[in-house]
Design a protein around this motif. Structure first.
Motif, short mmCIF file in Angstrom:
data_model
loop_
_atom_site.label_atom_id
_atom_site.label_comp_id
_atom_site.label_asym_id
_atom_site.label_seq_id
_atom_site.Cartn_x
_atom_site.Cartn_y
_atom_site.Cartn_z
N LEU A 1 10.57 15.08 35.46
CA LEU A 1 11.76 16.07 35.19
C LEU A 1 11.80 17.33 35.71
O LEU A 1 12.84 17.79 36.00
N ARG A 2 10.59 17.89 35.85
CA ARG A 2 10.61 19.13 36.54
C ARG A 2 11.22 19.09 38.07
O ARG A 2 11.78 19.98 38.35
N LEU A 3 10.75 18.34 38.65
CA LEU A 3 11.03 18.11 40.07
C LEU A 3 12.37 17.94 40.45
O LEU A 3 13.14 18.23 40.81
N ARG A 4 12.93 16.78 39.38
CA ARG A 4 14.30 16.68 39.32
C ARG A 4 15.30 17.93 39.05
O ARG A 4 16.19 18.12 39.58
N THR B 1 20.33 22.12 44.82
CA THR B 1 21.45 21.61 45.40
C THR B 1 22.76 21.92 44.55
O THR B 1 23.88 21.65 45.04
N GLY B 2 22.57 22.55 43.43
CA GLY B 2 23.77 22.74 42.53
C GLY B 2 24.26 21.63 41.52
O GLY B 2 25.31 21.62 41.13
#
Length: 125
Positions: free
Chosen positions: A111-114, A121-122
């Motif tokens: 979840l953190r990486l996502r 990327t916005g």
């Protein structure tokens, strides 16, 4: 509700964080619960070590492993037969529990990486 993907753990094993299960990376066979030892879901073959390492000389001490002191246990995927692990154990010793995952920490990391990638990327996570 967040969705999770799979995490490779070893050459032949991955964990599906959505279903919290071990899976074979070769054939995608579901091996068992990720919060337990993956070996519980594999096929075990207890072999005489002399089958793998035959005697080098015909004498009392032949350089072959003594089955009274050592056993060889092969752990294979029930779906495709891929050998996932081999253990050398004293006779009577239980199968080892060598990988214990912190499934909750793996989910949090995904979840953190996502969220980090989405912020870069916005997009929404």
């Amino acid at each position: 509700m967040p969705t999770y993907t799979r995490e490779p753990i070893t050459e032949y094993l991955e964990v599906d964080l959505e279903t919290e299960t071990w899976r074979c990376r070769r054939c995608d066979h579901e091996i068992g619960p990720a919060r337990e030892s993956y070996k519980r879901g594999l096929l075990l073959h207890d072999r005489d070590p002399r089958e793998v390492y035959p005697a080098k000389i015909d004498a009392e001490y032949s350089y072959a492993p003594d089955p009274e002191w050592c056993r060889l246990v092969e752990c294979c995927c029930p779906g495709c037969g891929t050998q996932v692990e081999v253990e050398y154990l004293p006779p009577g010793h239980p199968i080892t529990h060598d990988v214990e995952l912190d499934v909750d920490a793996l989910k949090e990391r995904q979840l953190r990486l996502r969220a980090r990638d989405a912020a870069a990327t916005g997009e929404e996570a």
